[in-house]
Write an enzyme that holds these catalytic residues in place. Structure first.
Site, mmCIF file in Angstrom:
data_model
loop_
_atom_site.group_PDB
_atom_site.id
_atom_site.type_symbol
_atom_site.label_atom_id
_atom_site.label_comp_id
_atom_site.label_asym_id
_atom_site.label_seq_id
_atom_site.Cartn_x
_atom_site.Cartn_y
_atom_site.Cartn_z
ATOM 1 C CD GLU A 12 45.527 32.419 36.112
ATOM 2 O OE1 GLU A 12 44.929 32.021 35.097
ATOM 3 O OE2 GLU A 12 45.339 31.961 37.237
ATOM 4 C CD GLN A 102 36.534 33.235 43.277
ATOM 5 O OE1 GLN A 102 37.355 32.368 42.957
ATOM 6 N NE2 GLN A 102 36.858 34.520 43.439
ATOM 7 C CG LEU A 285 33.340 43.676 40.592
ATOM 8 C CD1 LEU A 285 32.857 42.632 41.591
ATOM 9 C CD2 LEU A 285 32.678 45.027 40.870
ATOM 10 C CB ALA A 286 36.683 42.824 35.591
ATOM 11 C CG ASP A 287 38.523 37.599 37.728
ATOM 12 O OD1 ASP A 287 38.202 36.513 38.205
ATOM 13 O OD2 ASP A 287 39.223 38.447 38.322
ATOM 14 C CD GLN A 288 35.919 37.798 42.635
ATOM 15 O OE1 GLN A 288 34.962 37.646 43.382
ATOM 16 N NE2 GLN A 288 37.101 38.209 43.029
ATOM 17 C CG HIS A 309 43.029 35.829 37.723
ATOM 18 N ND1 HIS A 309 44.135 36.211 38.414
ATOM 19 C CD2 HIS A 309 42.625 34.677 38.296
ATOM 20 C CE1 HIS A 309 44.398 35.338 39.361
ATOM 21 N NE2 HIS A 309 43.493 34.391 39.306
#
Lengths: 341, 534
Positions: A12, A102, A285-288, A309
């Site tokens: 992206e 992050q 939440l998944a990518d974090q 992402h």
């Protein structure tokens, strides 16, 4: 060792690539060079938000850097030793405090000495994780990866004014083996909030009324409130679903010219979509979760979507770490992600 | 990296209100600090005492949206923010006393807030580098109701693209100068510098100008151009009146200049306005002013000083406000000492005095002037005439050479071109016509000018070709010619000329070397020695 080269225009092509690279560099001690930063955005290069993240990363690691300047489209970063302890950072123009967090969190959370950090800026911005998400959804899951995060919001900072402050204490703890987050577990309860600052209270009341009706919530689980100490005007409504294994957070922000009902409806839509699936981990939440699990015990989780992402993030992680990340689609809103390290 | 410092005036309207609603409105000063690609390290906010509450609100809000920015408030006092003098003074003092530190800081001056007068003064002070800054402009979000900081734009007046503005101004100035030079692209440095000054004087001054220089140097032409330039800049309303004082004698002179009443002298049949009266609000050019009689000089002095004079036979003065340009080829200071010219008048008319160089002193301008004269001929006669290549080369070469003395200056050049253009049957002036014209010119300037030394010798041997010899070769060639003339034949000359190097040669080829040397300049033995037999 020559620095890792990252192409900021892949996927992206936004700021996430920079933040992930900084976070990974801090954790691994590996130097990197990134080019074409935010190449696919209207204003390419470092904006204040990204500038603040890069400076924060530099600050906690005594890094040798080059090119950390506003609008810069390439930078080099060679971290030194991570300095746990007290740090404070500011982000202007209501830049997200969560995104700064992050960037530096993984390095501080992989260190056994405790860190106390304070970040001034935006706490509730559209397009970035709200404070409540970090505290209630993200922190409990990553505690299983050995990251202990205590979060406090001292003052709300809404877009576009900002000026909020959040503080975190961060340290490394033990884990109980690989992550296994495939099921939500039974639904324990649901809560809805609506908040307003410096605008009429009835905006929040109408949002709560809408949420109560659509989600059939009791009065005590759905509350409107005025935030007294925010600098600028702001409004959001939020619903949290507490399952045994996960708390998911859904938020929608009020905007000028959009009715309270339309705002609340946006939150309801997200919830409906989430409930169509059985996967515990939502899109955001998944990518974090990728990085904490890669750095920690490994394991697997089930998620509602693999976003661009997520894919970009996985790619960058693999440039820094020797891990195997794989995913498989089970259903329209159900994917299983496996991480072996 | 240098710290960025923004300097601006509190916008009493735009930066308001103080109420809670203020966040729903675009406020320029705050918006500078809300940009996501700009960090202001320090913000200097100027405000008037009565708006201190608003200033403090803006200060607090900037600290909120931009924790990186440190704020400084400066109370200023402008009684009337619409008064140029006050505003400029206040801002000028601020700039003067501000501890600018360009080594470590860069500055932007915000011109979106404050009265228009404030904005203009900020611009002027930035352009003049009293604020060593760039300008910053802010603008509201394109769509209303969208929470955004709007846009900003930084303008660096030092950047080359703003040179275009300066350039346009330059072009206008060049145009004015071109007008004074009749559009001739003159190259003579002294002449061009003079024109540059005359341009300024012509536009800004109505004081008398004195043009001196030899006859035909272009005085009356220039006077007319000055008038045209003034007229195009609206410096004069009236007309251009030209008089040659040498043609004025006696009563007629008085009458021509100052006018007369009917019957004031024999032959004065009607009332007549003098030329000075005709030139009211215009320009009067008095050529050959040195020829003016003493009585007329006295009248003229009064006319210049009082802008009024008495026509012949009149009992009432008339008024005329004219600008005077005088021309002369005489040395007026000399005329003053011999009592022929009034000292006080000279002092009056030579406030701006320019000496036009003769054409011979402006050889680099001959070529452009030849072109100009051809154009003028075409305009006057309706026939466009050009030189052919050989003709042009030959004429230009002659025109700039020492041979051409241009005694009559531009008048000679004009006459010469007119003759050639008239005589050519076709539209091209050819070599033949040029040769005969050169002969005519030389004749009109009297006998061939005496040119001595090496140049003169070469000229006498080679004619026009002498001008093609590099100065580097001139002394050598001249010496060679002298030795040839002292020698009986080519071999003797050769022996004399190569007296050293011939000793080391196996064969003697002196005559051959000399022949080759001479032929390099297109010369033969006979041509070289022919003169000495005279």
């Amino acid at each position: 060792m020559s620095p890792i080269t990252i192409d900021g225009s892949q996927g992206e092509g936004g700021g996430q690539i920079l933040r992930s690279s900084l976070a990974l560099s801090l954790v691994t001690g590996k130097a990197f060079r990134i080019e074409n930063i935010r190449a696919k955005r209207d204003k390419p290069g470092l904006l204040r938000q990204h500038y603040a993240s890069a400076r924060a990363a530099e600050q906690i690691s005594n890094a040798k850097t080059q090119g950390i300047e506003l609008k810069s489209t390439a930078l080099e970063f060679a971290p030194g030793k991570i300095e746990a302890g007290n740090h404070s950072f500011v982000v202007g123009s209501a830049g997200s405090t969560a995104l700064v967090l992050q960037t530096i969190l993984p390095a501080l959370a992989q260190t056994s000495s405790e860190s106390s950090i304070q970040i001034t800026g935006g706490t509730h911005n559209p397009m970035s994780p709200p404070f409540d998400f970090v505290r209630d959804t993200f922190a409990p899951v990553v505690s299983h990866c050995g990251w202990d995060i205590q979060a406090t919001c001292n003052r709300y900072g809404f877009y576009p004014v900002g000026g909020g402050t959040v503080s975190y204490t961060i340290k490394k703890t033990n884990t109980n083996g690989p992550i296994n987050l495939l099921e939500r577990g039974p639904l324990l309860f649901r809560e809805a909030y609506a908040r307003v600052a410096n605008i009429p209270f009835n905006i929040a009341e109408r949002e709560i009324a809408y949420l109560r009706e659509k989600l059939e919530l009791s009065e005590e689980n759905a509350k409107a409130r005025t935030i007294e100490n925010a600098s600028g005007p702001g409004n959001f409504c939020m619903v949290q679903l507490h399952f045994e294994n996960i708390i998911e957070t859904f938020i929608a922000y009020g905007r000028t010219g959009v009715s309270s009902e339309r705002v609340a409806e946006a939150a309801v839509k997200q919830i409906k979509r989430y409930l169509k699936s059985n996967a515990p981990v939502g899109d955001y939440l998944a990518d974090q979760l990728l990085l904490p699990i890669c750095l920690g015990p490994g394991g697997s989780f089930r998620t509602t979507a693999i976003t661009p992402h997520f894919e970009t993030n996985a790619k960058i992680i693999k440039q820094f770490l020797d891990v195997d990340i794989s995913w498989e689609r089970e259903d329209r809103l159900s994917w299983v992600v496996n991480i072996e390290n | 990296m240098k710290r960025l410092v923004s300097i601006g005036i509190l916008g009493t309207q735009l930066d308001g209100p103080e109420s809670r609603k203020r966040w729903e409105k675009w406020r320029p000063s705050v918006s500078i600090c809300q940009q996501d690609d700009l960090v202001v390290d320090r913000f200097e906010l100027l405000y008037e005492g009565k708006f201190s509450r608003l200033a403090k609100t803006v200060l607090k809000d900037i600290e909120t949206v931009s924790p990186e920015t440190s704020m400084k408030l400066h109370e200023i006092s402008m009684e009337d923010p619409w008064d140029f003098e006050t505003v400029y003074g206040v801002l000028f003092d601020f700039a003067k006393n501000y501890p600018f530190d360009p080594e470590n800081e860069e500055y932007v001056v915000h011109i979106t807030t404050g009265t228009h007068v404030c904005q203009i003064c900020l611009f002027l002070l930035t352009e003049s580098r009293h604020f060593p800054a760039r300008l910053i402009q802010t603008s509201p979000p394109k769509r209303t109701g969208v929470e955004s900081a709007g846009d900003y734009r930084i303008i660096d007046l030092d950047l080359s693209r703003y040179d275009q503005l300066a350039e346009r101004f330059e072009i206008e100035k060049r145009d004015a100068q071109a007008l004074l030079k009749s559009g001739i692209d003159t190259r003579n440095k002294i002449f061009n510098e003079m024109i540059q000054e005359i341009e300024q004087v012509a536009i800004q001054s109505r004081h008398p100008i004195l043009l001196t220089g030899p006859t035909g140097a272009g005085k009356s032409q220039l006077a007319k151009r000055i008038f045209e330039l003034k007229k195009s800049k609206r410096g004069v309303k009236g007309s251009f009146v030209e008089v040659n004082c040498a043609t004025l004698r006696g009563d007629a002179a008085m009458s021509a200049l100052f006018g007369h009443k009917k019957g004031s002298f024999t032959g004065a049949m009607e009332d007549r306005d003098g030329l000075l009266r005709v030139g009211d609000h215009g320009v009067v050019f008095l050529d050959e002013i040195g020829e003016l009689g003493l009585d007329e000089q006295a009248m003229l002095l009064r006319a210049i000083e009082e802008k009024r004079f008495l026509p012949l036979g009149a009992d009432q003065e008339v008024e005329s406000d004219f600008m005077l340009i005088s021309g002369t080829n005489k040395n007026l200071t000399k005329e003053v000492s011999s009592g022929k010219f009034r000292e006080d008048l000279l002092a009056r008319i030579n406030l701006w005095s320019y000496e036009l160089p003769g054409l011979a002193d402006r050889r680099e301008d001959l070529v452009p002037n030849i072109g100009y004269e051809l154009d003028r001929f075409a305009q006057d006669s309706g026939r466009a005439v050009r030189f052919n290549r050989e003709g042009r080369d030959a004429f230009e070469q002659f025109a700039v050479s020492a041979e051409a003395t241009w005694n009559g200056n531009f008048r000679d050049l004009n006459a010469s071109i007119t003759r050639m253009a008239t005589l050519t049957g076709s539209k091209r002036i050819n070599l033949e016509l040029v040769h005969s014209e050169i002969g005519r010119l030389k004749k009109s300037w009297g006998k061939d000018p005496v040119i001595t030394g090496n140049e003169g010798l070469l000229l006498s041997v080679m004619g026009e070709l002498a001008n093609q010899v590099d100065p580097f070769d001139v002394p050598q060639l001249a010496e060679v010619i002298r030795i040839c003339r002292k020698s009986k034949n080519l071999s003797e000359a050769g022996r004399r000329l190569f007296t050293v190097s011939r000793l080391s040669k196996k064969t003697n080829n002196d005559s051959d070397r000399l022949r080759k040397y001479l032929s390099k300049f297109g010369l033969s033995w006979d041509q070289v020695v022919i003169d000495s037999e005279d």
